[in-house]
Motif scaffolding. Sequence first.
Motif, PDB file in Angstrom:
ATOM      1  N   SER A  16      19.816 -18.401 -27.193  1.00  0.00           N
ATOM      2  CA  SER A  16      18.591 -18.029 -26.470  1.00  0.00           C
ATOM      3  C   SER A  16      18.867 -16.970 -25.414  1.00  0.00           C
ATOM      4  O   SER A  16      18.157 -15.969 -25.316  1.00  0.00           O
ATOM      5  CB  SER A  16      17.954 -19.250 -25.811  1.00  0.00           C
ATOM      6  N   ALA A  17      19.901 -17.181 -24.613  1.00  0.00           N
ATOM      7  CA  ALA A  17      20.214 -16.225 -23.546  1.00  0.00           C
ATOM      8  C   ALA A  17      20.661 -14.884 -24.123  1.00  0.00           C
ATOM      9  O   ALA A  17      20.224 -13.828 -23.650  1.00  0.00           O
ATOM     10  CB  ALA A  17      21.302 -16.796 -22.633  1.00  0.00           C
ATOM     11  N   LEU A  18      21.510 -14.910 -25.156  1.00  0.00           N
ATOM     12  CA  LEU A  18      21.988 -13.657 -25.716  1.00  0.00           C
ATOM     13  C   LEU A  18      20.864 -12.916 -26.430  1.00  0.00           C
ATOM     14  O   LEU A  18      20.755 -11.691 -26.341  1.00  0.00           O
ATOM     15  CB  LEU A  18      23.165 -13.898 -26.661  1.00  0.00           C
ATOM     16  N   ALA A  19      19.992 -13.638 -27.099  1.00  0.00           N
ATOM     17  CA  ALA A  19      18.840 -13.005 -27.751  1.00  0.00           C
ATOM     18  C   ALA A  19      17.943 -12.331 -26.725  1.00  0.00           C
ATOM     19  O   ALA A  19      17.457 -11.221 -26.943  1.00  0.00           O
ATOM     20  CB  ALA A  19      18.057 -14.040 -28.546  1.00  0.00           C
ATOM     21  N   ARG A  20      17.742 -12.971 -25.597  1.00  0.00           N
ATOM     22  CA  ARG A  20      16.895 -12.383 -24.559  1.00  0.00           C
ATOM     23  C   ARG A  20      17.540 -11.128 -23.961  1.00  0.00           C
ATOM     24  O   ARG A  20      16.849 -10.157 -23.658  1.00  0.00           O
ATOM     25  CB  ARG A  20      16.576 -13.415 -23.488  1.00  0.00           C
ATOM     26  N   PHE A  21      18.871 -11.137 -23.798  1.00  0.00           N
ATOM     27  CA  PHE A  21      19.558  -9.926 -23.344  1.00  0.00           C
ATOM     28  C   PHE A  21      19.289  -8.785 -24.320  1.00  0.00           C
ATOM     29  O   PHE A  21      18.889  -7.688 -23.906  1.00  0.00           O
ATOM     30  CB  PHE A  21      21.076 -10.158 -23.216  1.00  0.00           C
ATOM     31  N   TRP A  22      19.514  -9.026 -25.617  1.00  0.00           N
ATOM     32  CA  TRP A  22      19.355  -7.954 -26.608  1.00  0.00           C
ATOM     33  C   TRP A  22      17.898  -7.540 -26.780  1.00  0.00           C
ATOM     34  O   TRP A  22      17.605  -6.365 -26.999  1.00  0.00           O
ATOM     35  CB  TRP A  22      20.008  -8.347 -27.932  1.00  0.00           C
ATOM     36  N   VAL A  78      23.284   3.228 -19.400  1.00  0.00           N
ATOM     37  CA  VAL A  78      24.415   2.367 -19.052  1.00  0.00           C
ATOM     38  C   VAL A  78      24.089   1.580 -17.781  1.00  0.00           C
ATOM     39  O   VAL A  78      24.315   0.368 -17.710  1.00  0.00           O
ATOM     40  CB  VAL A  78      25.711   3.188 -18.897  1.00  0.00           C
ATOM     41  N   ALA A  79      23.529   2.231 -16.785  1.00  0.00           N
ATOM     42  CA  ALA A  79      23.158   1.541 -15.543  1.00  0.00           C
ATOM     43  C   ALA A  79      22.122   0.452 -15.809  1.00  0.00           C
ATOM     44  O   ALA A  79      22.214  -0.651 -15.264  1.00  0.00           O
ATOM     45  CB  ALA A  79      22.638   2.550 -14.519  1.00  0.00           C
ATOM     46  N   ARG A  80      21.134   0.740 -16.657  1.00  0.00           N
ATOM     47  CA  ARG A  80      20.104  -0.253 -16.987  1.00  0.00           C
ATOM     48  C   ARG A  80      20.720  -1.459 -17.685  1.00  0.00           C
ATOM     49  O   ARG A  80      20.427  -2.609 -17.350  1.00  0.00           O
ATOM     50  CB  ARG A  80      19.031   0.378 -17.875  1.00  0.00           C
ATOM     51  N   LEU A  81      21.611  -1.204 -18.640  1.00  0.00           N
ATOM     52  CA  LEU A  81      22.248  -2.291 -19.385  1.00  0.00           C
ATOM     53  C   LEU A  81      23.174  -3.114 -18.492  1.00  0.00           C
ATOM     54  O   LEU A  81      23.233  -4.344 -18.616  1.00  0.00           O
ATOM     55  CB  LEU A  81      22.988  -1.735 -20.596  1.00  0.00           C
ATOM     56  N   GLU A  82      23.863  -2.449 -17.582  1.00  0.00           N
ATOM     57  CA  GLU A  82      24.697  -3.188 -16.626  1.00  0.00           C
ATOM     58  C   GLU A  82      23.830  -4.083 -15.743  1.00  0.00           C
ATOM     59  O   GLU A  82      24.210  -5.217 -15.440  1.00  0.00           O
ATOM     60  CB  GLU A  82      25.526  -2.228 -15.783  1.00  0.00           C
ATOM     61  N   ALA A  83      22.658  -3.615 -15.354  1.00  0.00           N
ATOM     62  CA  ALA A  83      21.749  -4.436 -14.547  1.00  0.00           C
ATOM     63  C   ALA A  83      21.264  -5.659 -15.321  1.00  0.00           C
ATOM     64  O   ALA A  83      20.959  -6.694 -14.722  1.00  0.00           O
ATOM     65  CB  ALA A  83      20.564  -3.595 -14.070  1.00  0.00           C
ATOM     66  N   LEU A  84      21.217  -5.542 -16.659  1.00  0.00           N
ATOM     67  CA  LEU A  84      20.823  -6.678 -17.504  1.00  0.00           C
ATOM     68  C   LEU A  84      21.960  -7.669 -17.723  1.00  0.00           C
ATOM     69  O   LEU A  84      21.733  -8.763 -18.230  1.00  0.00           O
ATOM     70  CB  LEU A  84      20.336  -6.182 -18.869  1.00  0.00           C
ATOM     71  N   LEU A 102      30.476  -0.926 -23.727  1.00  0.00           N
ATOM     72  CA  LEU A 102      30.025  -2.052 -22.916  1.00  0.00           C
ATOM     73  C   LEU A 102      30.210  -3.334 -23.707  1.00  0.00           C
ATOM     74  O   LEU A 102      30.400  -3.297 -24.932  1.00  0.00           O
ATOM     75  CB  LEU A 102      28.544  -1.897 -22.559  1.00  0.00           C
ATOM     76  N   ALA A 103      30.123  -4.458 -23.024  1.00  0.00           N
ATOM     77  CA  ALA A 103      30.099  -5.764 -23.679  1.00  0.00           C
ATOM     78  C   ALA A 103      28.872  -6.503 -23.177  1.00  0.00           C
ATOM     79  O   ALA A 103      28.516  -6.419 -21.996  1.00  0.00           O
ATOM     80  CB  ALA A 103      31.363  -6.556 -23.365  1.00  0.00           C
ATOM     81  N   ASP A 104      28.222  -7.222 -24.092  1.00  0.00           N
ATOM     82  CA  ASP A 104      27.068  -8.032 -23.716  1.00  0.00           C
ATOM     83  C   ASP A 104      27.549  -9.263 -22.947  1.00  0.00           C
ATOM     84  O   ASP A 104      28.757  -9.445 -22.757  1.00  0.00           O
ATOM     85  CB  ASP A 104      26.204  -8.347 -24.948  1.00  0.00           C
ATOM     86  N   PRO A 105      26.651 -10.129 -22.485  1.00  0.00           N
ATOM     87  CA  PRO A 105      27.075 -11.276 -21.677  1.00  0.00           C
ATOM     88  C   PRO A 105      28.045 -12.240 -22.360  1.00  0.00           C
ATOM     89  O   PRO A 105      28.714 -13.018 -21.670  1.00  0.00           O
ATOM     90  CB  PRO A 105      25.747 -11.975 -21.341  1.00  0.00           C
ATOM     91  N   GLU A 106      28.171 -12.198 -23.690  1.00  0.00           N
ATOM     92  CA  GLU A 106      29.149 -13.048 -24.371  1.00  0.00           C
ATOM     93  C   GLU A 106      30.376 -12.272 -24.822  1.00  0.00           C
ATOM     94  O   GLU A 106      31.224 -12.800 -25.540  1.00  0.00           O
ATOM     95  CB  GLU A 106      28.499 -13.780 -25.546  1.00  0.00           C
ATOM     96  N   GLY A 107      30.489 -11.009 -24.408  1.00  0.00           N
ATOM     97  CA  GLY A 107      31.692 -10.242 -24.688  1.00  0.00           C
ATOM     98  C   GLY A 107      31.663  -9.401 -25.947  1.00  0.00           C
ATOM     99  O   GLY A 107      32.682  -8.802 -26.308  1.00  0.00           O
ATOM    100  N   ASN A 108      30.529  -9.305 -26.633  1.00  0.00           N
ATOM    101  CA  ASN A 108      30.418  -8.472 -27.834  1.00  0.00           C
ATOM    102  C   ASN A 108      30.318  -7.006 -27.434  1.00  0.00           C
ATOM    103  O   ASN A 108      29.399  -6.613 -26.720  1.00  0.00           O
ATOM    104  CB  ASN A 108      29.180  -8.862 -28.651  1.00  0.00           C
TER     105      ASN A 108
END
Length: 121
Positions: A16-22, A78-84, A102-108
């Motif tokens: 759920s959290a990773l889906a919301r990030f993406w 990049v700045a926007r994604l880092e803020a997410l 970059l890596a998403d909140p789970e490291g992908n």
Amino acid sequence: MTVRLYQIVVDSRDPSALARFWAEALGWRVLLEDPDEVVVGADEDAWPGLVFVPVPEEKAGKNRLHLDLAPGDRAVEVARLEALGAVRVDVGQPADAPWTVLADPEGNEFCVLDPKRSLVA
């Protein structure tokens, strides 16, 4: 034989959290959420989408497959994604690479391309 790419499936500790990030990162929305999967996409008729499925283990090692994002302005994106919640990572890219890893909140890992490298920019 007729075949099309339907979905890209991502293993996740917290689908759920990773889906919301993406969904936020791509300007998409959550199309389906149940205990076995969370689907995000531009809309119900646009493919491929991303499907996040639960797994018990943490991510280990570098991705064998990653997404490339094509922004209008790499620094702004990049700045926007880092803020997410994304973080910059070093996977061995050159210092002057025309992309940012970059890596998403789970490291992908994923890349944000310089607009000149993108066919759609």
